[in-house]
Design a protein around this motif. Structure first.
Motif, PDB file in Angstrom:
ATOM      1  N   LEU A 103     116.580 -18.832 100.795  1.00 32.18           N
ATOM      2  CA  LEU A 103     117.241 -17.730 101.497  1.00 32.18           C
ATOM      3  C   LEU A 103     118.132 -16.909 100.570  1.00 32.18           C
ATOM      4  O   LEU A 103     118.342 -15.721 100.804  1.00 32.18           O
ATOM      5  CB  LEU A 103     118.074 -18.273 102.661  1.00 32.18           C
ATOM      6  N   THR A 104     118.668 -17.532  99.535  1.00 36.06           N
ATOM      7  CA  THR A 104     119.592 -16.829  98.639  1.00 36.06           C
ATOM      8  C   THR A 104     118.923 -16.379  97.345  1.00 36.06           C
ATOM      9  O   THR A 104     119.618 -15.966  96.411  1.00 36.06           O
ATOM     10  CB  THR A 104     120.783 -17.743  98.295  1.00 36.06           C
ATOM     11  N   SER A 105     117.610 -16.431  97.283  1.00 38.48           N
ATOM     12  CA  SER A 105     116.925 -16.085  96.031  1.00 38.48           C
ATOM     13  C   SER A 105     116.695 -14.584  95.931  1.00 38.48           C
ATOM     14  O   SER A 105     116.431 -13.902  96.928  1.00 38.48           O
ATOM     15  CB  SER A 105     115.586 -16.818  95.938  1.00 38.48           C
ATOM     16  N   LEU A 106     116.784 -14.081  94.715  1.00 39.29           N
ATOM     17  CA  LEU A 106     116.501 -12.673  94.453  1.00 39.29           C
ATOM     18  C   LEU A 106     115.018 -12.374  94.644  1.00 39.29           C
ATOM     19  O   LEU A 106     114.646 -11.256  95.025  1.00 39.29           O
ATOM     20  CB  LEU A 106     116.939 -12.321  93.033  1.00 39.29           C
ATOM     21  N   ARG A 107     114.168 -13.365  94.407  1.00 40.11           N
ATOM     22  CA  ARG A 107     112.732 -13.160  94.587  1.00 40.11           C
ATOM     23  C   ARG A 107     112.418 -12.806  96.038  1.00 40.11           C
ATOM     24  O   ARG A 107     111.616 -11.902  96.308  1.00 40.11           O
ATOM     25  CB  ARG A 107     111.976 -14.427  94.178  1.00 40.11           C
ATOM     26  N   LEU A 108     113.056 -13.508  96.983  1.00 38.68           N
ATOM     27  CA  LEU A 108     112.841 -13.193  98.399  1.00 38.68           C
ATOM     28  C   LEU A 108     113.311 -11.774  98.707  1.00 38.68           C
ATOM     29  O   LEU A 108     112.652 -11.037  99.449  1.00 38.68           O
ATOM     30  CB  LEU A 108     113.590 -14.199  99.274  1.00 38.68           C
ATOM     31  N   THR A 109     114.441 -11.372  98.120  1.00 38.29           N
ATOM     32  CA  THR A 109     114.944 -10.011  98.338  1.00 38.29           C
ATOM     33  C   THR A 109     113.929  -8.974  97.884  1.00 38.29           C
ATOM     34  O   THR A 109     113.636  -8.008  98.603  1.00 38.29           O
ATOM     35  CB  THR A 109     116.267  -9.812  97.584  1.00 38.29           C
ATOM     36  N   LEU A 110     113.368  -9.164  96.687  1.00 42.08           N
ATOM     37  CA  LEU A 110     112.403  -8.199  96.153  1.00 42.08           C
ATOM     38  C   LEU A 110     111.136  -8.160  96.998  1.00 42.08           C
ATOM     39  O   LEU A 110     110.592  -7.079  97.274  1.00 42.08           O
ATOM     40  CB  LEU A 110     112.067  -8.551  94.704  1.00 42.08           C
TER      41      LEU A 110
END
Length: 438
Positions: free
Chosen positions: A18-25
């Motif tokens: 949930l806190t990963s930058l990969r998920l954000t991208l």
């Protein structure tokens, strides 16, 4: 023997995802793609496969906010200490001759150039230290909070908001409006006193259209208001927007030897007398223009009508030309003869209640300080150590560090070295001096 690595538990793996930058991208790319599709098919924005990634993106932002904010607050609550300042790398050396004492102007110069400065005396040494951009670590999280407010407001408006349409002809009143779920009652009455359409001089282009409204709630005096495009009116917790307007069309409806004139507003169902059915004008042109080969032909007034027979029979779609009535045969039992444009005008009002709007406004307000802290206040730490030199004059060591914005840091270093080396105008300068960079 190397120690065994501990396997992360399921909650830890979920929290890490949930806190990963990969998920954000990934979510941003999905939303960008859906946004492109939505420019062609706007109904995409009402589907679950748009709101699902938007909700996941909101959860991702919230998780990053919760994870990083405590560390940012801890860094903000720890001001620059003298010990930490003295450990900064040396950037420049200053020296003054024996007949020049820099102490009278150093404190004032530092306050003028950098603001608040801490200082301390120890034997023959004076310490100055200060920092800029101390609250910069909060910048990204203020931006996160702003985006959460905007997205949260959009979600609140989507699921708990209300939107519908109210169509009124001049002089008509209503105590309900239409929503996708059906009619919605109002706890007050709204009346269209007057509807005006203004055109540009010598042009068929519409300049403005407005509705003069009266709101009447039981036991209260009436409230009058003017609703224009981009100037909505709010009453009873609902906001009324001037969204559109429609013309009316005059027909002669013939059935055998009987005939009667009827005036119908576009997109409004009209009941024929004696239960003879209903009809609705779908479209109307005062002068229908068609290209036939290389010629452009003006066919005059044209209307498209759907007739709904009594008893639930199949509706009939009719094309009617005033100047060429025989061009489109009508199967009956009624025959519609187009007479031209009518005198009535319909005002289309969009009715909305969006409890998420204050949160969206708050989010946009928070974006300004968030961007300022994150991008316009780079962190810098400085120290100046002033002591007596071996020849009796004063010497200074200027220390500093900046993890970002090296160009700005270098410019500030040059300015500080120049300002600290010489006294300001109006103060005695004494002898010469020298400065050297390290």
């Amino acid at each position: 023997m190397s120690p065994q690595l501990r396997t992360a538990s399921l909650p830890e793996r979920v929290w890490g995802a949930l806190t990963s930058l990969r998920l954000t991208l990934v979510l941003l790319l999905m939303l960008a793609g859906l946004g492109l599709v939505g420019t062609v098919r706007p109904q995409v924005f009402a589907t679950w496969w748009f709101w699902a990634p938007l909700g996941a993106f909101t959860l991702n932002l919230l998780s990053c906010f919760v994870k990083g904010l405590p560390e940012a607050l801890r860094r903000v609550r720890q001001p620059l200490s003298r010990e930490a300042a003295l450990a900064l790398p040396e950037r420049a050396r200053l020296a003054w001759p024996r007949d020049r004492d820099p102490r009278p102007w150093l404190t004032e110069t530092l306050k003028r150039e950098v603001g608040k400065v801490h200082h301390a005396n120890q034997e023959n040494t004076i310490y100055y230290w200060w920092e800029r951009g101390r609250f910069r670590p909060l910048g990204p999280y203020v931006v996160h909070l702003a985006l959460l407010c905007i997205l949260g407001g959009a979600l609140v408006g989507r699921w708990w908001g209300l939107e519908g349409q109210l169509n009124l002809v001049e002089g008509e009143s209503a105590q309900s409006f239409h929503t996708p779920e059906g009619p919605r009652p109002l706890d007050f009455e709204v009346r269209l006193d007057r509807f005006q359409v203004t055109y540009y001089p010598n042009s068929p282009m519409v300049q403005e259209f407005r509705s003069d409204l009266t709101f009447q709630k039981a036991g209260e005096p009436p409230v009058q208001a003017v609703c224009r495009v981009n100037e909505p009116v709010t009453f009873g917790g609902l906001t009324f927007y001037q969204s559109r307007w429609e013309k009316s069309v005059r027909f002669r409806v013939e059935e055998g030897e009987a005939a009667r004139e009827v005036e119908a507003v576009v997109n409004r169902v009209v009941e024929l007398p004696e239960g003879r059915g209903r009809f609705k004008v779908l479209d109307f042109e005062e002068n229908l223009v068609r290209r036939m080969g290389e010629r452009v032909v003006e066919l005059g007034p044209w209307a498209q009508v759907v007739y709904l027979p009594p008893g639930g029979d199949h509706p009939l779609l009719l094309q009617i030309l005033k100047n060429y009535p025989e061009r489109f045969p009508q199967p009956g039992p009624h025959r519609f003869v187009l007479l031209g444009r009518g005198s009535k005008l319909l005002s289309g009002l969009q009715v909305k209640h969006d409890p998420g709007v204050p949160w969206v406004y708050l989010g946009f307000v928070l974006l300004l300080p968030g961007f300022y802290l994150a991008f316009l206040r780079p962190p810098e730490r400085w120290a100046l150590v002033l002591s007596r030199g071996s020849k009796g004059g004063w010497e200074g060591r200027l220390k500093g560090a900046a993890p970002r914005s090296q160009e700005s840091f270098t410019l500030r270093l040059e300015r500080l070295r120049e300002k600290l080396q010489s006294p300001p105008e109006g103060q005695p300068s004494g002898g010469g001096g020298r400065a050297g960079g390290v």
